[in-house]
Design a protein around this motif. Sequence first.
Motif, PDB file in Angstrom:
ATOM      1  N   GLU A  78       0.813  -1.213   0.000  1.00  0.00           N
ATOM      2  CA  GLU A  78       0.000   0.000   0.000  1.00  0.00           C
ATOM      3  C   GLU A  78       0.845   1.261   0.000  1.00  0.00           C
ATOM      4  N   THR A  79       2.154   1.108   0.176  1.00  0.00           N
ATOM      5  CA  THR A  79       3.084   2.237   0.056  1.00  0.00           C
ATOM      6  C   THR A  79       4.289   1.739  -0.745  1.00  0.00           C
ATOM      7  N   TRP A  80       5.127   2.682  -1.200  1.00  0.00           N
ATOM      8  CA  TRP A  80       6.309   2.276  -1.952  1.00  0.00           C
ATOM      9  C   TRP A  80       7.341   1.602  -1.053  1.00  0.00           C
ATOM     10  N   GLU A  81       7.356   1.948   0.217  1.00  0.00           N
ATOM     11  CA  GLU A  81       8.238   1.262   1.156  1.00  0.00           C
ATOM     12  C   GLU A  81       7.835  -0.211   1.265  1.00  0.00           C
ATOM     13  N   GLU A  82       6.516  -0.467   1.280  1.00  0.00           N
ATOM     14  CA  GLU A  82       6.037  -1.847   1.336  1.00  0.00           C
ATOM     15  C   GLU A  82       6.333  -2.581   0.027  1.00  0.00           C
ATOM     16  N   PHE A  83       6.284  -1.874  -1.093  1.00  0.00           N
ATOM     17  CA  PHE A  83       6.607  -2.485  -2.383  1.00  0.00           C
ATOM     18  C   PHE A  83       8.077  -2.921  -2.395  1.00  0.00           C
ATOM     19  N   LEU A  84       8.942  -2.042  -1.902  1.00  0.00           N
ATOM     20  CA  LEU A  84      10.368  -2.364  -1.814  1.00  0.00           C
ATOM     21  C   LEU A  84      10.593  -3.544  -0.875  1.00  0.00           C
ATOM     22  N   LEU A  85       9.861  -3.552   0.256  1.00  0.00           N
ATOM     23  CA  LEU A  85       9.983  -4.652   1.216  1.00  0.00           C
ATOM     24  C   LEU A  85       9.512  -5.968   0.585  1.00  0.00           C
ATOM     25  N   ALA A  86       8.474  -5.894  -0.256  1.00  0.00           N
ATOM     26  CA  ALA A  86       7.985  -7.102  -0.939  1.00  0.00           C
ATOM     27  C   ALA A  86       9.064  -7.664  -1.857  1.00  0.00           C
ATOM     28  N   CYS A  87       9.763  -6.777  -2.575  1.00  0.00           N
ATOM     29  CA  CYS A  87      10.871  -7.220  -3.440  1.00  0.00           C
ATOM     30  C   CYS A  87      11.960  -7.901  -2.619  1.00  0.00           C
ATOM     31  N   GLU A  88      12.249  -7.332  -1.450  1.00  0.00           N
ATOM     32  CA  GLU A  88      13.276  -7.898  -0.565  1.00  0.00           C
ATOM     33  C   GLU A  88      12.852  -9.283  -0.064  1.00  0.00           C
ATOM     34  N   LYS A  89      11.572  -9.429   0.315  1.00  0.00           N
ATOM     35  CA  LYS A  89      11.081 -10.707   0.823  1.00  0.00           C
ATOM     36  C   LYS A  89      11.127 -11.784  -0.260  1.00  0.00           C
ATOM     37  N   ILE A  90      10.741 -11.412  -1.472  1.00  0.00           N
ATOM     38  CA  ILE A  90      10.770 -12.381  -2.576  1.00  0.00           C
ATOM     39  C   ILE A  90      12.209 -12.819  -2.850  1.00  0.00           C
ATOM     40  N   SER A  91      13.123 -11.856  -2.826  1.00  0.00           N
ATOM     41  CA  SER A  91      14.534 -12.155  -3.062  1.00  0.00           C
ATOM     42  C   SER A  91      15.091 -13.090  -1.978  1.00  0.00           C
ATOM     43  N   SER A  92      14.735 -12.825  -0.731  1.00  0.00           N
ATOM     44  CA  SER A  92      15.206 -13.669   0.380  1.00  0.00           C
ATOM     45  C   SER A  92      14.632 -15.079   0.276  1.00  0.00           C
ATOM     46  N   TRP A  93      13.356 -15.161  -0.083  1.00  0.00           N
ATOM     47  CA  TRP A  93      12.712 -16.475  -0.220  1.00  0.00           C
ATOM     48  C   TRP A  93      13.358 -17.300  -1.329  1.00  0.00           C
TER      49      TRP A  93
END
Length: 392
Positions: free
Chosen positions: A172-187
């Motif tokens: 819902e924010t660009w910070e959350e979008f960036l965090l989603a990219c980080e989570k996918i990368s870690s997974w």
Amino acid sequence: MKRIWLLLCLMFILTGCQETENAIQDGQTTIVFLNSWGSGDDRHQVMRQIYQDFEKENPDIKLSMIAMPSSEKVADKVREMVSVGKVPNLIYSGGGGMDTLYPFMAEHEYLLDLMPYIKEDKQFADCISPENYAAFQTQDGKLYTVTDILHVCGYWYNVNMFENAGITQTPETWEEFLLACEKISSWTESIQYDIVPLHLDTETAALLTEAYVSGREQEPAAGTDTFQEAIDLLELIGRYAAPEPEPFTYQDNIRSLNIGRCAIYAGDIAGEQLLNREIRIAYSAFPLQSGEKMNLASATPGFLVGNTGNEEQQEACIRFLKYMLSEPVQERILREAGYLPSNPGIDKEELQETNPRLYDAWKMVEDYEILGKMTENDGEREELKKLLEKSE
């Protein structure tokens, strides 16, 4: 040999132009129609068939179609014809030419003002989208283009990948979008799979930039503080994304999403037609800092009618525009090609049964009233290209 080739090219141009001059033959009005639906894509074939069906319903009009594979090829052909003093009767570039072909033709009065025809036909006027008027009606009340399709962009994502990465709701924010990219990368690292959150090609970077900037200021421009913030965000996303040099296209992005190579594809809602139906893929609008979401609406030209001075051909072109914006044709465009129709009166509820994924995406478009305007800005694209080249 070179001279023979040049002569053949000239003959081709003059042959097409001769059809423009011979407006009426055998009781038919012929209109030369340049369009960008010339590829073998299923959706292109659907659009060409719709055009051909116009001739069946209007036997007194013949479409002399020149179908090009891209917007760029259409623009090149138009310039070619104009350079020898000929203006095509009808042009459809597929949304390209916002900064080049369209303003050039409007400025030099090569385009017919459609407003007089619209004012005298309320049914025609009601078929034109509010976005079309807002984007292209001039200050003195003229309108040189109408479109049959709305290009609306957000992003498609692999639902299973989001869930496996621990993403419980779309950002819902660009910070959350960036965090989603980080989570996918870690997974993906944890399972040792070669999967990236998204591909950061020029088109994707442009979409993310427009979405970021549109949520903050009315007229985004390269060099502003807000634009620099978007560049900074892209650099952070680039830590997890795969920078892709040109020519990495939307087809490459969709193919990557379909085979499980990436989790996110930012692009047109109409891309749904090309998505893998065997995997769970859903649509989301772009995030805003306010916690709302926003879709990007493309403010690009649609049909252009040549100001040829030949009333029979111009009237035939207007009849074609009315046909393309009519409810039966607009419903075909939605149902058979998967494009969002521009006619605001089209009922999309039947999609709930026939294409629930596209229906859910369209409802999200309706739910979020804020529509940023996606534009072709050469300055921004040059900045983005430099960024991606630096990231390689």
